[in-house]
Design a protein around this motif. Structure first.
Motif, PDB file in Angstrom:
ATOM      1  N   SER A  51       8.786 -11.436  -4.332  1.00  0.00           N
ATOM      2  CA  SER A  51       7.374 -11.085  -4.181  1.00  0.00           C
ATOM      3  C   SER A  51       7.093 -10.720  -2.732  1.00  0.00           C
ATOM      4  O   SER A  51       7.831 -11.127  -1.815  1.00  0.00           O
ATOM      5  N   GLY A  52       6.030  -9.958  -2.530  1.00  0.00           N
ATOM      6  CA  GLY A  52       5.642  -9.553  -1.185  1.00  0.00           C
ATOM      7  C   GLY A  52       4.186  -9.146  -1.133  1.00  0.00           C
ATOM      8  O   GLY A  52       3.575  -8.818  -2.168  1.00  0.00           O
ATOM      9  N   TYR A  53       3.621  -9.191   0.050  1.00  0.00           N
ATOM     10  CA  TYR A  53       2.229  -8.812   0.279  1.00  0.00           C
ATOM     11  C   TYR A  53       2.208  -7.440   0.935  1.00  0.00           C
ATOM     12  O   TYR A  53       2.918  -7.194   1.921  1.00  0.00           O
ATOM     13  N   GLY A  54       1.418  -6.521   0.381  1.00  0.00           N
ATOM     14  CA  GLY A  54       1.386  -5.166   0.923  1.00  0.00           C
ATOM     15  C   GLY A  54       0.022  -4.519   0.810  1.00  0.00           C
ATOM     16  O   GLY A  54      -0.963  -5.152   0.386  1.00  0.00           O
ATOM     17  N   LEU A  55      -0.037  -3.264   1.192  1.00  0.00           N
ATOM     18  CA  LEU A  55      -1.266  -2.481   1.171  1.00  0.00           C
ATOM     19  C   LEU A  55      -1.052  -1.201   0.378  1.00  0.00           C
ATOM     20  O   LEU A  55      -0.016  -0.552   0.498  1.00  0.00           O
ATOM     21  N   VAL A  56      -2.042  -0.872  -0.434  1.00  0.00           N
ATOM     22  CA  VAL A  56      -2.072   0.403  -1.154  1.00  0.00           C
ATOM     23  C   VAL A  56      -3.142   1.269  -0.511  1.00  0.00           C
ATOM     24  O   VAL A  56      -4.302   0.856  -0.384  1.00  0.00           O
ATOM     25  N   VAL A  57      -2.769   2.464  -0.076  1.00  0.00           N
ATOM     26  CA  VAL A  57      -3.699   3.367   0.599  1.00  0.00           C
ATOM     27  C   VAL A  57      -3.862   4.637  -0.234  1.00  0.00           C
ATOM     28  O   VAL A  57      -3.159   4.853  -1.221  1.00  0.00           O
ATOM     29  N   ARG A 131      -5.471   3.470  -9.063  1.00  0.00           N
ATOM     30  CA  ARG A 131      -5.035   4.775  -9.542  1.00  0.00           C
ATOM     31  C   ARG A 131      -4.973   5.783  -8.401  1.00  0.00           C
ATOM     32  O   ARG A 131      -5.921   5.921  -7.632  1.00  0.00           O
ATOM     33  N   GLY A 132      -3.845   6.467  -8.262  1.00  0.00           N
ATOM     34  CA  GLY A 132      -3.675   7.476  -7.227  1.00  0.00           C
ATOM     35  C   GLY A 132      -3.281   6.933  -5.878  1.00  0.00           C
ATOM     36  O   GLY A 132      -3.148   7.709  -4.926  1.00  0.00           O
ATOM     37  N   GLY A 133      -3.060   5.620  -5.760  1.00  0.00           N
ATOM     38  CA  GLY A 133      -2.728   5.034  -4.465  1.00  0.00           C
ATOM     39  C   GLY A 133      -1.242   5.055  -4.176  1.00  0.00           C
ATOM     40  O   GLY A 133      -0.411   5.303  -5.049  1.00  0.00           O
ATOM     41  N   THR A 134      -0.925   4.800  -2.909  1.00  0.00           N
ATOM     42  CA  THR A 134       0.467   4.763  -2.448  1.00  0.00           C
ATOM     43  C   THR A 134       0.725   3.428  -1.779  1.00  0.00           C
ATOM     44  O   THR A 134      -0.020   3.022  -0.870  1.00  0.00           O
ATOM     45  N   LEU A 135       1.759   2.742  -2.216  1.00  0.00           N
ATOM     46  CA  LEU A 135       2.133   1.470  -1.617  1.00  0.00           C
ATOM     47  C   LEU A 135       2.905   1.717  -0.331  1.00  0.00           C
ATOM     48  O   LEU A 135       3.886   2.463  -0.314  1.00  0.00           O
ATOM     49  N   LEU A 136       2.439   1.095   0.758  1.00  0.00           N
ATOM     50  CA  LEU A 136       3.160   1.174   2.018  1.00  0.00           C
ATOM     51  C   LEU A 136       4.348   0.230   2.003  1.00  0.00           C
ATOM     52  O   LEU A 136       4.427  -0.691   1.181  1.00  0.00           O
ATOM     53  N   MET A 137       5.299   0.452   2.901  1.00  0.00           N
ATOM     54  CA  MET A 137       6.542  -0.305   2.925  1.00  0.00           C
ATOM     55  C   MET A 137       6.261  -1.806   2.947  1.00  0.00           C
ATOM     56  O   MET A 137       5.584  -2.323   3.851  1.00  0.00           O
ATOM     57  N   THR A 138       6.767  -2.498   1.927  1.00  0.00           N
ATOM     58  CA  THR A 138       6.483  -3.918   1.736  1.00  0.00           C
ATOM     59  C   THR A 138       7.789  -4.688   1.583  1.00  0.00           C
ATOM     60  O   THR A 138       8.589  -4.381   0.689  1.00  0.00           O
ATOM     61  N   MET A 150      13.031  -3.818  -0.181  1.00  0.00           N
ATOM     62  CA  MET A 150      11.876  -3.164   0.427  1.00  0.00           C
ATOM     63  C   MET A 150      11.265  -2.227  -0.609  1.00  0.00           C
ATOM     64  O   MET A 150      11.980  -1.448  -1.251  1.00  0.00           O
ATOM     65  N   ALA A 151       9.930  -2.328  -0.768  1.00  0.00           N
ATOM     66  CA  ALA A 151       9.227  -1.542  -1.788  1.00  0.00           C
ATOM     67  C   ALA A 151       8.308  -0.536  -1.131  1.00  0.00           C
ATOM     68  O   ALA A 151       7.666  -0.816  -0.107  1.00  0.00           O
ATOM     69  N   GLN A 152       8.201   0.640  -1.741  1.00  0.00           N
ATOM     70  CA  GLN A 152       7.291   1.688  -1.285  1.00  0.00           C
ATOM     71  C   GLN A 152       7.270   2.789  -2.343  1.00  0.00           C
ATOM     72  O   GLN A 152       8.254   3.035  -3.025  1.00  0.00           O
ATOM     73  N   GLY A 153       6.108   3.449  -2.464  1.00  0.00           N
ATOM     74  CA  GLY A 153       6.030   4.566  -3.400  1.00  0.00           C
ATOM     75  C   GLY A 153       4.659   4.713  -4.013  1.00  0.00           C
ATOM     76  O   GLY A 153       3.721   3.955  -3.717  1.00  0.00           O
ATOM     77  N   ASN A 154       4.514   5.717  -4.881  1.00  0.00           N
ATOM     78  CA  ASN A 154       3.254   6.010  -5.546  1.00  0.00           C
ATOM     79  C   ASN A 154       3.064   5.091  -6.751  1.00  0.00           C
ATOM     80  O   ASN A 154       3.968   4.925  -7.576  1.00  0.00           O
ATOM     81  N   VAL A 155       1.881   4.514  -6.847  1.00  0.00           N
ATOM     82  CA  VAL A 155       1.570   3.561  -7.908  1.00  0.00           C
ATOM     83  C   VAL A 155       1.130   4.313  -9.158  1.00  0.00           C
ATOM     84  O   VAL A 155       0.228   5.155  -9.095  1.00  0.00           O
ATOM     85  N   LEU A 156       1.749   3.996 -10.275  1.00  0.00           N
ATOM     86  CA  LEU A 156       1.382   4.591 -11.554  1.00  0.00           C
ATOM     87  C   LEU A 156       0.583   3.579 -12.353  1.00  0.00           C
ATOM     88  O   LEU A 156       1.082   2.503 -12.689  1.00  0.00           O
ATOM     89  N   VAL A 157      -0.660   3.936 -12.655  1.00  0.00           N
ATOM     90  CA  VAL A 157      -1.565   3.063 -13.404  1.00  0.00           C
ATOM     91  C   VAL A 157      -1.739   3.650 -14.795  1.00  0.00           C
ATOM     92  O   VAL A 157      -2.059   4.830 -14.943  1.00  0.00           O
ATOM     93  N   GLY A 158      -1.545   2.832 -15.814  1.00  0.00           N
ATOM     94  CA  GLY A 158      -1.624   3.315 -17.182  1.00  0.00           C
ATOM     95  C   GLY A 158      -3.020   3.383 -17.743  1.00  0.00           C
ATOM     96  O   GLY A 158      -3.204   3.856 -18.864  1.00  0.00           O
ATOM     97  N   GLY A 159      -4.035   2.919 -17.033  1.00  0.00           N
ATOM     98  CA  GLY A 159      -5.401   2.930 -17.538  1.00  0.00           C
ATOM     99  C   GLY A 159      -6.208   4.077 -16.976  1.00  0.00           C
ATOM    100  O   GLY A 159      -5.747   4.885 -16.168  1.00  0.00           O
TER     101      GLY A 159
END
Length: 378
Positions: A51-57, A131-138, A150-159
């Motif tokens: 697990s990790g704490y990050g920001l979606v921009v 929706r439409g956000g990008t996760l910064l390096m986490t 290390m996680a990073q990338g575009n978030v895909l929301v199914g709703g």
């Protein structure tokens, strides 16, 4: 030759078909052999949670309200300082395109640096949508505090959601998204598989009979003394010293067919939902089951007494309580000893018992010693 259907023949066939189905339903279910990989797991071969704490921009005004989520502002300021951006003291950030999130995933067994794994991104604050956000390096940490991916990338929301003129609609959850292959493994977990030329098979459910059958099947296939049961769950197996031969041995071992022992009779009761699940080993001793509904209604008849005109009397309000008791006709069902699950369910349906009634009935049967099964309430 007449083409009219023979109604007597059709009726006879229907009766014969119904009798065949009833016979098949009552016939005992044979014990089928299962693959060893479905009955047991290899000790040490497991996943590890990260697990990790990050920001979606990059959100379209659906991020956290920074006045109500101060941890989002702190994370942004800390990130900007690491990037070399200094903010004046007392700066109040009012951002709507950023959301604080928790990133979770599971590190598969034998994962090596450079491999990609999927991650789940969940909002921590009051963001309306990711929706439409990008996760910064986490960085993703394990239970020992070490960074394993290390996680990073575009978030895909199914709703999806929309709002206009005070009306809004939403489909599925918008505060949780997923990134396929969104994390890269940076550290491998040390594995002790095959240490001392042996492994441990761990049964999914402790059962001495099943453990004995597994030992017998392994020794019959690979030779005596290869497998030894340590208890009702753990089985020690000798493996080749060569890693290549060990992998081949484990592949054959996992795909062996073993007939598990008959499951213990068990009844699972969910007191919150009223659901009841029984396996086919559940039986009853000779007993009688009575079922009836007793309803008690308590009411009050309010009466108002008005004084005559011109008198000095006051309006009086009186209540006449009423109590009525109604008892529906009850039924008594007699079950002979050794009744099967099908007979138990048929008897319960015959007396019109609801799932909530069954909770009390089964508890009473267990207390009376008539229920031959373990009763578990969840």
């Amino acid at each position: 030759m007449s083409l009219k259907p023979n109604l007597k023949l059709i009726a006879a066939n229907a009766v014969l078909f119904g009798s065949l189905l009833a016979a098949l339903a009552c016939a005992p279910t044979p014990a089928h052999a299962e693959r060893l990989k479905d009955l047991a797991s290899i000790g040490g071969v497991r996943q590890n949670q990260l697990s990790g704490y990050g920001l979606v921009v990059g959100l379209d005004g659906t991020g956290d309200q920074t006045t109500q989520t101060p941890f989002t502002v702190q994370a942004i300021m800390s990130m900007l300082q690491q990037k070399g951006v200094s903010l004046p003291a007392g700066t109040q950030l009012q951002l709507k395109n950023v959301a604080a999130v928790m990133v979770t995933t599971s590190l598969p067994a034998f994962a090596q640096p450079g491999q990609n794994i999927d991650v789940t991104v969940s909002s921590m604050g009051n963001a309306k949508s990711l929706r439409g956000g990008t996760l910064l390096m986490t960085p993703l940490q394990g239970a020992d505090g070490q960074v394993y991916a290390m996680a990073q990338g575009n978030v895909l929301v199914g709703g999806a959601g929309a709002a206009a003129g005070g009306a809004s609609t939403q489909v599925n959850q918008l505060a949780v998204g997923r990134i396929s292959a969104g994390a890269t493994v940076e550290r491998a977990v040390a594995s002790s598989l095959g240490a001392d030329n042996q492994i441990k098979l761990e049964l999914n459910s402790a059962d001495f009979a099943t453990a004995s059958r597994v030992v017998e099947a392994v020794n019959d296939k690979f030779g005596p003394g290869i497998a030894t049961a340590l208890d009702g769950r753990v089985i020690r197996v000798r493996v080749p010293s060569s890693s290549d031969q060990r992998v081949s041995f484990l592949g054959i071992l996992e795909n062996m067919d073993v007939k598990p022992a008959e499951a213990a009779a068990k009844v699972i009761l969910n007191a919150r939902t009223g659901s009841i699940v029984m396996n086919r080993a559940v039986t009853l001793d000779t007993c009688a089951i009575s079922h009836g509904n007793l309803s008690v209604t308590i009411g009050a008849d309010t009466q108002v007494s008005q004084p005559p005109a011109g008198s000095r009397g006051a309006t009086a309000i009186t209540q006449n309580p009423s109590v009525s008791v109604k008892k529906d006709a009850g039924k008594v069902i007699m079950l002979n000893g050794g009744a099967s699950l099908a007979e138990v369910v048929k008897a319960m349906n015959a007396i019109g018992a609801t799932p909530q009634d069954l909770l009390s009935i089964l508890q009473a049967l267990k207390a009376a010693g008539s229920l031959r099964a373990e009763l578990e309430i969840i």
